[in-house]
Design a protein around this motif. Structure first.
Motif, PDB file in Angstrom:
ATOM      1  N   ASP A   1      -8.049   0.224   5.332  1.00 34.89           N
ATOM      2  CA  ASP A   1      -9.407   0.162   5.854  1.00 34.89           C
ATOM      3  C   ASP A   1      -9.806   1.609   6.110  1.00 34.89           C
ATOM      4  O   ASP A   1      -9.173   2.266   6.941  1.00 34.89           O
TER       5      ASP A   1
ATOM      6  N   TYR B   1       0.881  -1.176   0.000  1.00 33.85           N
ATOM      7  CA  TYR B   1       0.000   0.000   0.000  1.00 33.85           C
ATOM      8  C   TYR B   1       0.914   1.221   0.000  1.00 33.85           C
ATOM      9  O   TYR B   1       1.753   1.367   0.886  1.00 33.85           O
TER      10      TYR B   1
ATOM     11  N   ARG C   1      -0.535  -4.122   4.001  1.00 36.34           N
ATOM     12  CA  ARG C   1      -1.860  -4.753   4.084  1.00 36.34           C
ATOM     13  C   ARG C   1      -2.835  -3.864   3.330  1.00 36.34           C
ATOM     14  O   ARG C   1      -2.475  -2.761   2.914  1.00 36.34           O
TER      15      ARG C   1
HETATM   16  N1  GLY Z   1      -6.953   3.927   5.450  1.00 36.37           N
HETATM   17  C1  GLY Z   1      -5.712   4.059   6.063  1.00 36.37           C
HETATM   18  C2  GLY Z   1      -5.095   2.806   6.506  1.00 36.37           C
HETATM   19  O1  GLY Z   1      -5.666   1.744   6.376  1.00 36.37           O
HETATM   20  O2  GLY Z   1      -3.991   2.858   7.019  1.00 36.37           O
END
Ligand code: GLY
Length: 423
Positions: free
Chosen positions: A288, A267, A285
Motif C-alpha cells: 500500500d 511481495y 500481502r
Molecule cells: N509500500 C510499502 C508496503 O506496503 O510495505
C-alpha cells in the motif's frame, strides 16, 4: 470462472478499497464485503478483524466463501490457520509462513538457507551487544527490529551515532532484551515486485515503485507511502531475469523445500544496486500504495487469479495487463506521519471517468465525507505514456480538497539512477 458468490476483503485502507473495487468489477458490488472498510468503500461493515470468531460469524451470515486479507497482522496472527478446516478459504500464508514478514531474523535466515541474494547481517538479542557492535562500524548500515512494528522498526544509519540513537529509541519502547539485526546498507533504487504464489508457482504483477518518504526528493520521515506507479519505466529483460534467478526462483524453491502452507501474495522489496538486485525484505500481502496502481493495471480477472492460487493451479494462468502507466498520488492530512487533525470536511468535485479514487483515512460526519487518518485518499490516473499519467494525476488534484491537505509534487519524477543504468 468459479461459481464463487461472495468475498470478504479484510482491512480499512486504500489497498483494501482497490482490492474491493477490482473484485466488484467482476462479481458486482453486492458480492464484495469489506471488513471493517471505511466510509469511502461501498459495502463496508464495522467488524473487528482481529476477532476471527466475529469474521467467521459475518462470513456465515452473508454466505461468504473466500476471504482476501489486506494487512499483514491478521496473517501473522493466524487467520489462515483459524479457517483451515472450514468451508471458508483465506488467501494468504499460514502464521508460520507469514513469519517471512513478521520476523525479520527468520526471514533473513530463510534467504540465506535458499541462496537468495541479500545483504549480510548479524542478529542480536539485547541492546548492549548491538551497541558494542555498532560502535565498531565505519560503513552505513540498517537496523531492523525482529517483529512487526507498523513500518517503525527499520532505521537506516550512516554513522554509529545514528545507530546508537536508534537503539536508544528501541530500548525505550521495548526494553533491553529485544531481537534485532544489523545489516549492510545497500545503495540503489528500490522497487516492489509483487505476485501471487500457490506454493508451487509464482505469478508476478507489474513491477512498481513506492515513494516512502514524506517530502519531495525522497527527504523527510518515512510514511506508509506517499505515492506509487507501475510499471517501472526502466524495466528490462536483463533486470527481470536477474531478479528471477537471484531472488524469485530461490524463494519459490525454499517455499517448496520447507513445505510451507502458502497460498497468497508475496511481495519482494528489492534494491537495485551497482552489483545487481538485493532482496531487502519479504511481505506477505499487497503493498500500500502499490495495490492502488497494480490492481487497476491488471487486465486479467482477480477472481480467477485468487481461485488459481487457492486451488494451486497458478501455472494455468496467463496474466494480462492494461497498456500504459498508472500513477497514484496520496493526499494526506497536514502533520502526517506525526499528529494531525481529523474530522475535516472533504470536498470532491466531478472527476474524469478514468480517474480512480481509493479512500483510506475517511469517515462520515453529518453525512459528509471527512478526514479520519494520515493518508486520506489515493488519486489514481492512467496514461498511455508515463508523463501523461503523471500530468493527468496532478491535473485532477484540484478537484479534491480538505483543510491542510498535503501531497508530494514529485511522484514518478525520481531519477532512478541505478535502474536507468542497469543493462
Ligand atoms: N509500500 C510499502 C508496503 O506496503 O510495505
Amino acid at each position: 470462472m468459479s461459481n464463487i458468490k461472495n468475498i470478504a476483503v479484510l482491512g480499512n485502507g486504500g489497498r483494501e478499497h482497490a482490492i474491493a473495487w477490482k473484485l466488484a468489477q467482476e462479481l458486482g458490488q453486492d458480492a464484495i464485503f469489506t471488513l471493517p472498510g471505511n466510509a469511502g468503500i461501498p459495502n463496508s461493515h464495522a467488524i473487528d478483524i482481529s476477532d476471527f470468531g466475529a469474521v467467521r460469524s459475518f462470513c456465515l451470515t452473508h454466505d461468504i466463501q473466500w476471504i482476501f486479507v489486506g494487512p499483514e497482522q491478521a496473517l501473522a496472527d493466524g487467520i489462515v490457520d483459524y479457517f483451515q478446516d472450514s468451508n471458508i478459504q483465506v488467501l494468504g500464508p499460514d502464521a508460520a509462513s507469514a513469519k517471512l514478514e513478521s520476523s525479520k531474523i527468520l526471514s533473513k535466515e530463510f534467504m540465506l538457507r535458499h541462496g537468495v541474494t541479500t545483504a549480510s547481517f548479524i542478529k542480536f538479542n539485547c541492546i548492549k551487544d548491538g551497541q558494542a557492535f555498532i560502535q565498531s562500524l565505519n560503513e552505513s548500515f540498517v537496523i531492523k527490529l525482529d517483529g512487526l512494528a507498523g513500518g517503525k522498526g527499520v532505521f537506516v544509519c550512516d554513522t554509529p551515532k545514528e545507530g546508537l540513537e536508534a537503539l536508544d529509541e528501541l530500548q525505550k519502547k521495548y526494553g533491553e532484551n529485544i531481537s534485532f539485526l544489523v545489516e549492510d546498507k545497500i545503495i540503489g533504487d528500490e522497487i516492489s515486485i509483487i505476485g501471487f504464489t500457490d506454493g508451487l508457482h509464482i505469478q508476478l504483477l507489474q513491477p512498481s515503485q513506492d515513494h516512502k518518504q514524506l517530502l519531495d526528493g525522497d527527504n523527510g520521515p518515512n510514511t506508509g507511502g506517499m505515492g506509487a506507479y507501475c510499471p517501472v519505466p526502466f524495466w528490462n529483460n536483463k533486470l527481470a531475469d536477474d531478479i528471477q534467478e537471484q531472488i524469485i526462483q530461490p524463494t519459490l524453491q525454499g517455499i517448496q523445500k520447507e513445505a510451507m502452507n502458502y497460498r497468497g501474495i508475496i511481495y519482494f522489496g528489492i534494491m537495485i544496486s551497482d552489483a545487481g538486485p538485493f532482496l531487502l525484505e519479504y511481505n506477505v500481502r499487497l503493498g500500500d500504495p502499490e495495490a492502488e496502481v497494480l490492481l487497476p493495471s491488471l487486465k486479467s480477472s482477480l477472481v480467477e487469479l485468487m481461485e488459481a492460487t487457492l486451488t494451486k493451479q497458478l501455472d494455468s494462468i496467463q496474466l494480462e495487463f492494461e497498456e500504459g502507466y498508472f500513477v497514484d498520488i496520496v493526499l494526506a492530512s497536514g502533520g502526517y506521519p506525526g499528529s494531525y487533525p481529523v474530522g475535516l470536511p472533504i470536498d470532491i468535485k466531478a472527476m474524469p471517468s478514468d480517474i480512480l479514487l481509493f479512500s483510506a483515512g475517511v469517515t462520515k460526519k453529518n453525512n459528509h465525507l471527512a478526514t479520519n487518518g494520515g493518508r486520506v485518499i489515493n488519486l489514481v490516473s492512467h496514461g498511455q505514456s508515463f508523463d501523461q499519467a503523471i500530468r493527468k494525476a496532478y491535473a485532477n488534484i484540484k478537484n479534491i480538497s480538505f483543510p491542510q491537505m498535503y501531497f508530494r509534487k514529485d511522484i514518478g519524477l525520481r531519477k532512478n539512477q541505478f535502474l536507468k543504468n542497469y543493462s
